[in-house]
Enzyme design. Structure first.
Site, PDB file in Angstrom:
ATOM      1  N   ASN A   9      -7.758 -10.122  79.975  1.00  0.00           N
ATOM      2  CA  ASN A   9      -7.890  -8.971  79.783  1.00  0.00           C
ATOM      3  C   ASN A   9      -6.276  -8.424  79.838  1.00  0.00           C
ATOM      4  O   ASN A   9      -5.437  -8.563  80.806  1.00  0.00           O
ATOM      5  CB  ASN A   9      -8.255  -8.344  81.222  1.00  0.00           C
ATOM      6  CG  ASN A   9      -7.981  -6.706  81.293  1.00  0.00           C
ATOM      7  OD1 ASN A   9      -7.832  -6.089  80.469  1.00  0.00           O
ATOM      8  ND2 ASN A   9      -8.313  -6.423  82.511  1.00  0.00           N
ATOM      9  N   LYS A  11      -4.879  -5.646  79.539  1.00  0.00           N
ATOM     10  CA  LYS A  11      -4.636  -4.245  80.117  1.00  0.00           C
ATOM     11  C   LYS A  11      -3.795  -3.612  79.243  1.00  0.00           C
ATOM     12  O   LYS A  11      -3.735  -3.278  78.027  1.00  0.00           O
ATOM     13  CB  LYS A  11      -4.100  -4.258  81.611  1.00  0.00           C
ATOM     14  CG  LYS A  11      -5.056  -5.397  82.519  1.00  0.00           C
ATOM     15  CD  LYS A  11      -4.666  -5.111  83.974  1.00  0.00           C
ATOM     16  CE  LYS A  11      -5.431  -6.311  84.773  1.00  0.00           C
ATOM     17  NZ  LYS A  11      -5.102  -6.401  86.125  1.00  0.00           N
ATOM     18  N   HIS A  96     -14.421  -2.296  84.884  1.00  0.00           N
ATOM     19  CA  HIS A  96     -13.252  -3.150  85.597  1.00  0.00           C
ATOM     20  C   HIS A  96     -12.851  -2.110  86.794  1.00  0.00           C
ATOM     21  O   HIS A  96     -12.919  -0.881  86.713  1.00  0.00           O
ATOM     22  CB  HIS A  96     -11.896  -3.049  84.592  1.00  0.00           C
ATOM     23  CG  HIS A  96     -11.127  -4.109  85.249  1.00  0.00           C
ATOM     24  ND1 HIS A  96     -10.115  -3.436  85.995  1.00  0.00           N
ATOM     25  CD2 HIS A  96     -10.499  -5.399  85.061  1.00  0.00           C
ATOM     26  CE1 HIS A  96      -9.156  -4.463  86.301  1.00  0.00           C
ATOM     27  NE2 HIS A  96      -9.719  -5.462  85.966  1.00  0.00           N
ATOM     28  N   GLU A  98     -10.102  -1.267  87.847  1.00  0.00           N
ATOM     29  CA  GLU A  98      -9.249  -0.028  87.668  1.00  0.00           C
ATOM     30  C   GLU A  98      -9.644   1.055  86.802  1.00  0.00           C
ATOM     31  O   GLU A  98      -9.354   2.280  86.899  1.00  0.00           O
ATOM     32  CB  GLU A  98      -8.056  -0.804  86.602  1.00  0.00           C
ATOM     33  CG  GLU A  98      -6.997  -1.669  87.538  1.00  0.00           C
ATOM     34  CD  GLU A  98      -6.338  -2.857  86.880  1.00  0.00           C
ATOM     35  OE1 GLU A  98      -6.230  -2.769  85.457  1.00  0.00           O
ATOM     36  OE2 GLU A  98      -5.813  -3.753  87.625  1.00  0.00           O
ATOM     37  N   GLU A 168     -14.630  -9.558  90.621  1.00  0.00           N
ATOM     38  CA  GLU A 168     -13.353  -9.605  90.979  1.00  0.00           C
ATOM     39  C   GLU A 168     -12.959  -8.583  92.011  1.00  0.00           C
ATOM     40  O   GLU A 168     -13.028  -7.564  92.186  1.00  0.00           O
ATOM     41  CB  GLU A 168     -12.699  -8.604  89.654  1.00  0.00           C
ATOM     42  CG  GLU A 168     -12.800  -9.255  88.352  1.00  0.00           C
ATOM     43  CD  GLU A 168     -11.700  -8.922  87.294  1.00  0.00           C
ATOM     44  OE1 GLU A 168     -11.088  -9.685  86.766  1.00  0.00           O
ATOM     45  OE2 GLU A 168     -11.675  -7.611  87.174  1.00  0.00           O
ATOM     46  N   GLY A 174      -3.948  -8.662  90.481  1.00  0.00           N
ATOM     47  CA  GLY A 174      -2.561  -8.576  90.430  1.00  0.00           C
ATOM     48  C   GLY A 174      -1.807  -8.381  91.688  1.00  0.00           C
ATOM     49  O   GLY A 174      -0.601  -8.003  91.794  1.00  0.00           O
ATOM     50  N   SER A 213      -5.897 -12.766  90.097  1.00  0.00           N
ATOM     51  CA  SER A 213      -4.649 -13.728  90.394  1.00  0.00           C
ATOM     52  C   SER A 213      -5.192 -15.121  90.043  1.00  0.00           C
ATOM     53  O   SER A 213      -4.646 -16.045  90.520  1.00  0.00           O
ATOM     54  CB  SER A 213      -4.298 -13.539  91.802  1.00  0.00           C
ATOM     55  OG  SER A 213      -3.749 -12.265  91.930  1.00  0.00           O
TER      56      SER A 213
HETATM   57  C1  PEP Z   1      -8.108  -8.451  85.934  1.00  0.00           C
HETATM   58  O1  PEP Z   1      -7.581  -7.059  86.182  1.00  0.00           O
HETATM   59  O2  PEP Z   1      -9.081  -8.472  85.290  1.00  0.00           O
HETATM   60  C2  PEP Z   1      -7.437  -9.655  86.627  1.00  0.00           C
HETATM   61  C3  PEP Z   1      -7.944 -10.523  86.988  1.00  0.00           C
HETATM   62  O3  PEP Z   1      -5.970  -9.389  86.868  1.00  0.00           O
HETATM   63  P1  PEP Z   1      -5.078 -10.379  87.355  1.00  0.00           P
HETATM   64  O4  PEP Z   1      -5.502 -11.979  86.942  1.00  0.00           O
HETATM   65  O5  PEP Z   1      -3.572 -10.030  87.198  1.00  0.00           O
HETATM   66  O6  PEP Z   1      -4.927 -10.575  88.888  1.00  0.00           O
END
Ligand code: PEP
Length: 250
Positions: A9, A11, A96, A98, A168, A174, A213
C-alpha cells in the site's frame, strides 16, 4: 492451500516517475522470490495506469487504494471502480483504517464500495483492526467481529470466495510497533472462526493478511503462523528491496 499474498500500500507516496521506478525495481527482483507468493502493488490513482503498463508481462498485480461508492455521475473528485478496472487493476483496498479515521468511512459506505468492486471484477482487500484504546480495553475481538459482520456478512458465497482480508491493528500502522506473531495468530484465527460461522468451510480458503509495521526483519516470524497468509505492507513497500525481502519471509 490458501494464496500467499504480499501487497504494498503505497498510500499518498511517490510521484508518477518514482512509482514507475519502484514498480520496475519490484519486477526486476521478483524472480528471487518463490513464485508461490502473489505480489500486489497499490499505487496512488494518478499512476495506476503507468504502473500497470510497467508491470505488463510480470505476475505482479496492481490494485487501487480506494474506490467510489457510486457507479458514475456527479461525484466530483471520486474514482469509480469501473475506471480502476478499465486500467487493468485487479484489486482494491477498502476500509483501510486511514480511510475510516480521516474520511469517516463507515460500514454503510463500505458496503456500497464492496458492491462496486465486485460489480467491476475487482477483488477487495478489506481491512479491519482495532485502535490502541480498544486493544487496551480488551475490545479488539468485538471491534473486528463487528467490522466483519457489518460488511463481509452481506456478501454472497460467490463474492466471499473472491475476498482478501487484512487485519491491521491501528496502533501498529506506521508506528514501528508490530503485533507479536502470537498476537497476530490469535486474532487471525478468531477472524477465520467468525468467517466460518457464516461461510462454513470457505473460510479456510480466505487469505487473511497481517498489516502494521511489517518489515523484512519480522515478516518470516509472522508469516509462519498458521492463519497468517501474508502481509499488507505500508512503509516497507516503498523500497523494492524491502518489499521483495518480505516476500522471502514465506
Ligand atoms: C498500512 O497502512 O496498510 C500499513 C500496514 O502500514 P505500515 O506497514 O507502514 O505500518
Amino acid at each position: 492451500m490458501r494464496k500467499k499474498i504480499v501487497a504494498g500500500n503505497w498510500k499518498m507516496n511517490t510521484l508518477p516517475a518514482e512509482g514507475v521506478e519502484l514498480a520496475k525495481g519490484v519486477a526486476a527482483g521478483r524472480g528471487e522470490v518463490c513464485s508461490c507468493v502473489n505480489f500486489i502493488v497499490c499505487p496512488p490513482f494518478t499512476h495506476l495506469s503507468q504502473v500497470v503498463e510497467t508491470l505488463k508481462g510480470s505476475d505482479i498485480a496492481v490494485g487501487a487504494q480506494n474506490c467510489a461508492t457510486e457507479a458514475k455521475g456527479a461525484y466530483t473528485g471520486e474514482i469509480a471502480a469501473s475506471m480502476i478496472a478499465a486500467l487493468g487493476c485487479k484489486y482494491v483496498i477498502l476500509g483501510h483504517s486511514e480511510r475510516r479515521q480521516y474520511y469517516g468511512e463507515t460500514s454503510a459506505t463500505l458496503n456500497k464500495k464492496m458492491e462496486q468492486a465486485y460489480a467491476n471484477n475487482l477483488t477487495p482487500i478489506y481491512c479491519v483492526g482495532e485502535n490502541l484504546e480498544e486493544r487496551e480495553a480488551g475490545r479488539h475481538f468485538d471491534v473486528v467481529k463487528a467490522q466483519i459482520e457489518e460488511v463481509v456478512f452481506n456478501l454472497t458465497a460467490e463474492q466471499f470466495a473472491d475476498l482478501v482480508i487484512a487485519y491491521e491493528p491501528v496502533w501498529a500502522i506506521g508506528t514501528g510497533k508490530t503485533a507479536t506473531a502470537d498476537q497476530a495468530q490469535e486474532i487471525h484465527a478468531y477472524i477465520r472462526e467468525v468467517l466460518r460461522s457464516k461461510f462454513g468451510a470457505a473460510a479456510d480458503e480466505c487469505p487473511i493478511l497481517y498489516g502494521g509495521s511489517c518489515k523484512p526483519s519480522n515478516a518470516a516470524e509472522i508469516f509462519a503462523k498458521a492463519d497468517v497468509d501474508g502481509g499488507l505492507i505500508g512503509g516497507a513497500a516503498l523500497k523494492a528491496e524491502d518489499f521483495l525481502s518480505i516476500g522471502k519471509g514465506f
